[in-house]
Design an enzyme around this catalytic site. Structure first.
Site, PDB file in Angstrom:
ATOM      1  N   LYS A  33       0.806  -1.119  -0.046  1.00 32.37           N
ATOM      2  CA  LYS A  33      -0.120  -0.078  -0.007  1.00 32.37           C
ATOM      3  C   LYS A  33       0.879   1.196  -0.106  1.00 32.37           C
ATOM      4  O   LYS A  33       1.909   1.286   0.835  1.00 32.37           O
ATOM      5  CB  LYS A  33      -0.921   0.094   1.189  1.00 32.37           C
ATOM      6  N   GLU A  50     -19.494  -9.065   8.351  1.00 34.67           N
ATOM      7  CA  GLU A  50     -20.594  -8.502   8.918  1.00 34.67           C
ATOM      8  C   GLU A  50     -21.487  -9.415   9.536  1.00 34.67           C
ATOM      9  O   GLU A  50     -22.050  -9.278  10.705  1.00 34.67           O
ATOM     10  CB  GLU A  50     -21.172  -7.441   8.186  1.00 34.67           C
ATOM     11  N   ARG A 101     -25.713  -6.121   5.270  1.00 32.95           N
ATOM     12  CA  ARG A 101     -24.952  -7.454   4.839  1.00 32.95           C
ATOM     13  C   ARG A 101     -25.153  -8.428   6.064  1.00 32.95           C
ATOM     14  O   ARG A 101     -24.789  -9.563   5.889  1.00 32.95           O
ATOM     15  CB  ARG A 101     -23.314  -7.131   4.786  1.00 32.95           C
TER      16      ARG A 101
END
Length: 625
Positions: free
Chosen positions: A282, A368, A396
């Site tokens: 990243k 979730e 979700r």
């Protein structure tokens, strides 16, 4: 942005242009593209770290595969800025995440290269598998490639898709973009060679021929399998994905085009499910983002030569900050409290809570469904879970909300951040539906604080209940009402009148506000000399207050930053009907359309949910003529 400093990039208007470049030119292009992304995002704001990390991977995929005929499906999609730039949208990057401009995520309506719209995680493998099997059913010879990050692999949906793909024997390539680890020593020249070898036709054919020849000699076949596993064991971290029926290749350096392109070219000729593990970093190429990829995950505008600078004056306190402080304070008072997040520690304001209460902090990853049922399990044992989750992410875990929490009437608090419109992230992240989908569930309650002070107080009220309660609050700051230092709550299920009409208007109108739209409703009330009630609770509705207002007014207006259909206004209409009260009723809220990205205040105004819009709607309906 001037293209004078990007001589190669300005010649690339679609992926076909990439395929005319030499390998050396592609490397130069990668440097230009990374610089372009950095300076473009610094001027508009948006996701940065993830996009800097996918530059070479994006170039390699578009170079090797015949896009858009071959389908690239990006998981989440916050790493697709290089993809957008290389697919004809370079000159529009200055409009990124602005009203009428480019989305920060893939959108099918935006480009034929955006083959599947995304913004929530872990959908790519399922979608790409569907595309691969649809191509087979239609007799079309094309590839389907899912690009998924290591974080998104924590979700059960990704493994459900892998499990299906292995037995479906689809021509599917899953690229795991592993950007949460440094490139380890095996990811070097030897590994590059072996990865290419294992992805090559010779290796694949030799393995298949060997299995055919040795199938009648089980001892030799078993020996061959063991030798293959040992050879792969030198260069791969695990064989988990092969157990799903995939041919696992890697890990390889995701910033090395000399590794990526030949490996992808070899994989392109293979049949069946393939799994390529690439390791990226990243923030690659921008030292500040490499050092702190979290801070540069989604920055606002900044000077790349300086980096992100903290504002000279402290920013206004946000609802997220209010929640984070309340969580710590309540944890000090009640040792039963635990905090749960599905991989949104920073976004949900739980950094300080984790630091102070590490033994009571649970990050379950991007999962979730698991987060909700995990909280239910803890609640069964006398623990008091607080699940910090975005409004759209709770969608979700909806079955778990009903089946595992509400049906058992377990005391779980859901802190729903990002309720209402969210601005630049657009429709995929707008919390428009939480009131309708929560209030229809038995045992569930829903609080709608009007400001920062009420947010803290209603969180306390929710925590004190013995059944599940959701507290919804928007992104960013509110009216600026400072929270109390105490943990004092508010009466459960009760609203209040904030302004009483003086009788100067031709019709007595009462505005019933749910949540932060109380403040523009108060401004409209002043202009119209209308009564304004702060309802506070969408469920249970304060029916006593409602009936009192209905008895003393000629018309009622409901205002909410949520879907009108099934929302708090609908609850008011249902309650009036149940009581046999007939009264003119106007519902103001979010219409039955998906609202795209843009400035939040501007978006609210376009929906008629600012003070002027509320006033205009009431005048047009009740005071015209």
């Amino acid at each position: 942005m001037s293209t004078n400093s990007y001589p190669l990039l300005q010649t690339v208007n679609d992926p076909a242009d990439l395929r005319r470049l030499s390998r050396a030119e592609l490397k130069d292009l990668a440097a230009e593209l990374r610089d372009f992304v950095l300076h473009s995002v610094s001027q508009t704001g948006g996701h940065l770290s993830s996009n800097l990390g996918t530059v070479e991977l994006t170039i390699a995929l578009h170079t090797v595969f015949d896009t858009p005929r071959d389908r690239l499906v990006w998981d989440v999609g916050h790493q697709t800025y290089p993809h957008k730039i290389l697919t004809g949208r370079r000159d529009r990057m200055g409009t990124l995440r602005q009203m009428g401009g480019l989305s920060g995520f893939p959108q099918r309506a935006e480009s034929e290269y955006d083959t599947f719209g995304t913004a929530h995680s872990s959908t790519s493998i399922s979608a790409a598998l569907g595309m691969a099997l649809a191509a087979r059913q239609r007799g079309e010879d094309r590839h389907a490639i899912a690009i998924i990050g290591d974080g998104a692999m924590t979700a059960g949906m990704a493994f459900e898709a892998l499990n299906n793909a292995g037995v479906a024997d689809a021509n599917l390539l899953v690229v795991l973009n592993d950007n949460d680890m440094s490139i380890s020593p095996p990811v070097g020249a030897l590994n590059r060679y072996l990865a290419q070898l294992m992805s090559g036709q010779f290796y694949a054919k030799a393995r298949d021929v060997g299995k055919t020849v040795l199938k009648n000699a089980p001892p030799l076949l078993e020996l061959a399998k063991r030798l293959e596993q040992q050879a792969k064991g030198m260069v791969v971290p695990a064989t988990l994905f092969e157990k799903f029926g995939f041919n696992y290749i890697g890990p390889i350096d995701g910033h090395d085009l000399d590794s990526l392109i030949p490996t992808l070219e070899n994989i392109k000729g293979l049949k069946g499910p393939q799994f390529l593990h690439v390791v990226t970093k990243k923030g690659q190429g921008y030292k500040l983002a490499e050092a702190d990829p979290v801070a540069y995950h989604g920055p606002g505008k900044f000077d790349p030569s300086v980096g992100i600078v903290k504002p000279a004056t402290p920013p206004k306190q946000t609802f997220t900050h209010v929640f984070g402080q309340w969580l710590c304070d309540m944890a000090e008072r009640d040792e039963r409290l635990v905090g749960i997040t599905p991989a949104m520690r920073e976004g949900s304001g739980m950094v300080e809570f984790e630091r102070r209460f590490p033994g009571r902090y649970y990050d379950v990853g991007i999962a979730e469904q698991h987060a909700v049922t995990f909280a239910a399990g803890m609640a069964c044992e006398g623990v008091k879970p607080v699940v910090a989750i975005y409004s759209t992410f709770l969608q979700r875990g909806y079955d778990q909300l009903i089946h595992d929490v509400a049906l058992q009437n377990l005391p779980v608090v859901f802190a729903l951040d990002r309720a209402g419109l969210v601005g630049a992230d657009g429709a995929t992240h707008a919390g428009a539906y939480d009131i309708p989908f929560v209030r229809c569930i038995p045992n569930m309650s829903m609080a709608c604080p009007a400001d920062e002070r009420e947010c803290r107080q209603l969180l306390t009220t929710a925590f004190e209940q013995d059944h599940p309660v959701a507290v919804r609050y928007p992104r960013g700051s509110g009216a600026g009402v400072a929270p109390l230092a105490s943990l004092e709550g508010l009466p459960f299920g009760k609203g209040e009148v904030r302004r009483t009409a003086g009788g100067s208007a031709p019709r007595r109108i009462a505005i019933l506000a749910f949540g932060t739209l109380l403040y523009p409703a108060l401004q409209a009330g002043d202009a119209l000399d209308a009564t304004v009630a702060n309802m506070r609770w969408a469920k249970p509705l304060d029916t006593a207050l409602l009936q009192e207002l209905a008895a003393s007014h000629d018309a009622l207006v409901t205002v909410e930053e949520g879907a009108i259909m099934g929302g708090a206004g609908s609850a008011v209409g249902e309650a009036l009907a149940a009581a046999g009260i007939t009264l003119p009723l106007l519902h103001l809220g979010l219409p039955d359309v998906f609202i795209e990205h843009g400035d939040p205040a501007r978006l609210l105004a376009l929906q008629g949910l600012d003070a002027a819009g509320i006033e205009a709607s009431i005048r047009a309906r009740f005071l015209a003529g």
